[in-house]
Scaffold this active site. Structure first.
Site, mmCIF file in Angstrom:
data_model
loop_
_atom_site.group_PDB
_atom_site.id
_atom_site.type_symbol
_atom_site.label_atom_id
_atom_site.label_comp_id
_atom_site.label_asym_id
_atom_site.label_seq_id
_atom_site.Cartn_x
_atom_site.Cartn_y
_atom_site.Cartn_z
ATOM 1 N N LEU A 1 0.789 -1.222 -0.081
ATOM 2 C CA LEU A 1 0.025 0.127 0.146
ATOM 3 C C LEU A 1 0.867 1.279 0.098
ATOM 4 O O LEU A 1 1.760 1.226 0.849
ATOM 5 C CB LEU A 1 -1.014 -0.050 1.129
ATOM 6 C CG LEU A 1 -2.154 -0.764 1.351
ATOM 7 C CD1 LEU A 1 -2.873 -0.584 2.759
ATOM 8 C CD2 LEU A 1 -3.164 -0.474 0.264
ATOM 9 N N HIS A 2 0.559 2.352 -0.963
ATOM 10 C CA HIS A 2 1.515 3.340 -0.795
ATOM 11 C C HIS A 2 0.799 4.660 -1.756
ATOM 12 O O HIS A 2 1.230 5.700 -1.373
ATOM 13 C CB HIS A 2 2.846 3.063 -1.567
ATOM 14 C CG HIS A 2 2.561 3.047 -2.980
ATOM 15 N ND1 HIS A 2 1.982 2.082 -3.885
ATOM 16 C CD2 HIS A 2 2.799 4.225 -4.131
ATOM 17 C CE1 HIS A 2 2.154 2.426 -5.201
ATOM 18 N NE2 HIS A 2 2.558 3.578 -5.364
ATOM 19 N N ARG A 3 -0.414 4.579 -1.994
ATOM 20 C CA ARG A 3 -0.782 5.606 -2.799
ATOM 21 C C ARG A 3 -1.455 6.522 -1.912
ATOM 22 O O ARG A 3 -2.188 6.226 -0.948
ATOM 23 C CB ARG A 3 -2.032 5.109 -3.816
ATOM 24 C CG ARG A 3 -1.313 4.382 -4.937
ATOM 25 C CD ARG A 3 -2.278 4.212 -6.244
ATOM 26 N NE ARG A 3 -1.586 3.595 -7.109
ATOM 27 C CZ ARG A 3 -0.862 4.338 -8.215
ATOM 28 N NH1 ARG A 3 -0.473 5.443 -8.338
ATOM 29 N NH2 ARG A 3 -0.205 3.207 -9.177
ATOM 30 N N ASP B 1 -2.293 -1.721 -4.240
ATOM 31 C CA ASP B 1 -2.681 -0.273 -4.975
ATOM 32 C C ASP B 1 -1.740 -0.036 -5.975
ATOM 33 O O ASP B 1 -1.689 0.912 -6.638
ATOM 34 C CB ASP B 1 -3.061 0.845 -4.007
ATOM 35 C CG ASP B 1 -1.953 1.142 -3.050
ATOM 36 O OD1 ASP B 1 -0.650 0.699 -3.525
ATOM 37 O OD2 ASP B 1 -1.912 2.061 -2.242
#
Length: 390
Positions: free
Chosen positions: A222-224, A300
């Site tokens: 997850l990074h967005r 994501d």
């Protein structure tokens, strides 16, 4: 193109990388340029958009990429600052090396910045992975994609729908070639070199037995900003991941941005526990091994949607849209957004053995870069006499 020597009148090809996804795409292109007949001389330019060793230097090692011929050392900053700084530092490189063209890949800030500089100086731009659209202008990557494609002279696409997108935006078919997916070139080339999940967990100081359980395990990234910058959204996503981990152990390769926000929002308790193992950012070979042997991936990331489709691993994409629709239409990908109920239901489908099977899309065969090199050589010899008079 049958000549055995690269024409003396043509300069080298400048190949630009700036962030993690670019490296996997450029590695097979550089190999193909070197193996082409004639050999296409190339220089590798690293803008330094990603500068953390785990997210940059290690990828060069994993992918057997040559060290950059030129490093712009740009570093982090706002989108405007980063784009402007890449442009400022890239222009003298063009003046010094006078390339026959500039190859950019993907959709990061470096992609657009170098495209703008080259176009202003009359140097042809080649965009690899052109035509992908999420139709979400809130994504900075979407702006980069659209503008790069409008300016680029040669556009190489990974899926048929990209050609439709480009035609809709007024780009003539003469500029476009469907060649397949260089990301999958890298995956197939490195598949046998991937680290085993046990090796990866042991190296990170985690319990290797987690990936030996009969139930298998899942992988999370997850990074967005839309997922990790809002405390309520992040808490909800971490909560459903913790629920899933009660049925399937999860290996969470955590991005620095996500880790910082978890600490800032006081959510560390949601990622604590023996069945949800948090790792630092992993190298390409580590992530490839983790994904290939997993039961599902929750992410994501754009690239992981493609890689899981090629590997035949069910993927739940925690986004409302995707610029890679073929991974949903033909592959193993399912869009679940940030809807925790949808995430829970789809994860349950996979755990019960009803996850998407999918198939490998057209021309995702490990030879996309070779097709690019062959077309590029012919195109440059054909087009450069005209462009050099501008």
């Amino acid at each position: 193109m049958t000549a055995s020597q690269w024409p003396a009148s043509l300069g080298p090809v400048l190949c630009v990388v700036g962030a993690r996804p670019n490296f996997m795409k450029m590695a097979p292109i550089l190999r193909a340029l070197a193996a082409n007949t004639p050999v296409i001389p190339a220089l590798l330019v690293h803008t330094g958009q990603h500068y953390d060793r785990e997210m940059s230097d290690k990828l060069f090692e994993d992918l057997n990429l040559p060290r950059p011929d030129i490093n712009l050392d740009v570093g982090s900053g706002s989108h405007a600052v980063q784009t402007a700084e890449v442009m400022r530092r890239f222009e003298p490189v063009l003046d010094t090396h006078v390339p026959s063209c500039v190859i950019v890949v993907g959709d990061v800030n470096s992609t657009l910045a170098c495209t703008l500089v080259a176009a202003k100086k009359g140097i042809p731009v080649v965009h690899v992975e052109a035509g992908l659209r999420s139709y979400d202008r809130a994504m900075p990557e979407e702006i980069n994609r659209v503008l790069t494609d409008q300016i680029a002279d040669r556009l190489y696409t990974t899926e048929r729908s990209a050609e439709v997108n480009l035609a809709r935006e007024g780009i003539t078919p003469e500029r476009v070639r469907f060649v397949g997916n260089v990301m999958i070139d890298s995956l197939l080339y490195n598949r046998t070199l991937a680290r085993t999940p046990r090796e990866t967990l042991a190296a990170a100081g985690a319990n290797p037995a987690l990936v030996d359980q009969k139930s298998g395990y899942g992988v999370v990234t997850l990074h967005r900003p839309a997922n990790v910058d809002d405390p309520e959204t992040l808490a909800a996503l971490l909560g459903v991941l913790r629920e899933i981990s009660e049925h399937l152990p999860l290996v969470f390769a955590m991005h620095p941005r996500t880790r910082a926000n978890i600490q800032r929002f006081g959510l560390a308790n949601l990622v604590a526990g023996p069945r949800l193992v948090v790792l630092p950012p992993q190298g390409y070979l580590e992530m490839l091994g983790l994904m290939a042997e997993s039961r599902m991936v929750l992410t994501d990331s754009g690239g992981l949607q493609e890689e899981t489709t090629a590997l035949g691993v069910p993927c739940l994409t925690l986004r409302e849209n995707t610029e890679r629709p073929i991974t949903v239409e033909q592959g193993t990908n399912t869009l679940v957004g940030r809807d925790v109920d949808a995430i829970r239901v789809q994860a349950g489908e996979i755990l019960s053995g009803r996850g998407k099977q999918g198939r490998v899309p057209e021309l995702w065969d490990g030879h996309a870069a070779e097709r690019i090199a062959a077309d590029l050589a012919s195109w440059l010899v054909r087009e450069m006499p005209a462009s050099s008079t501008n």
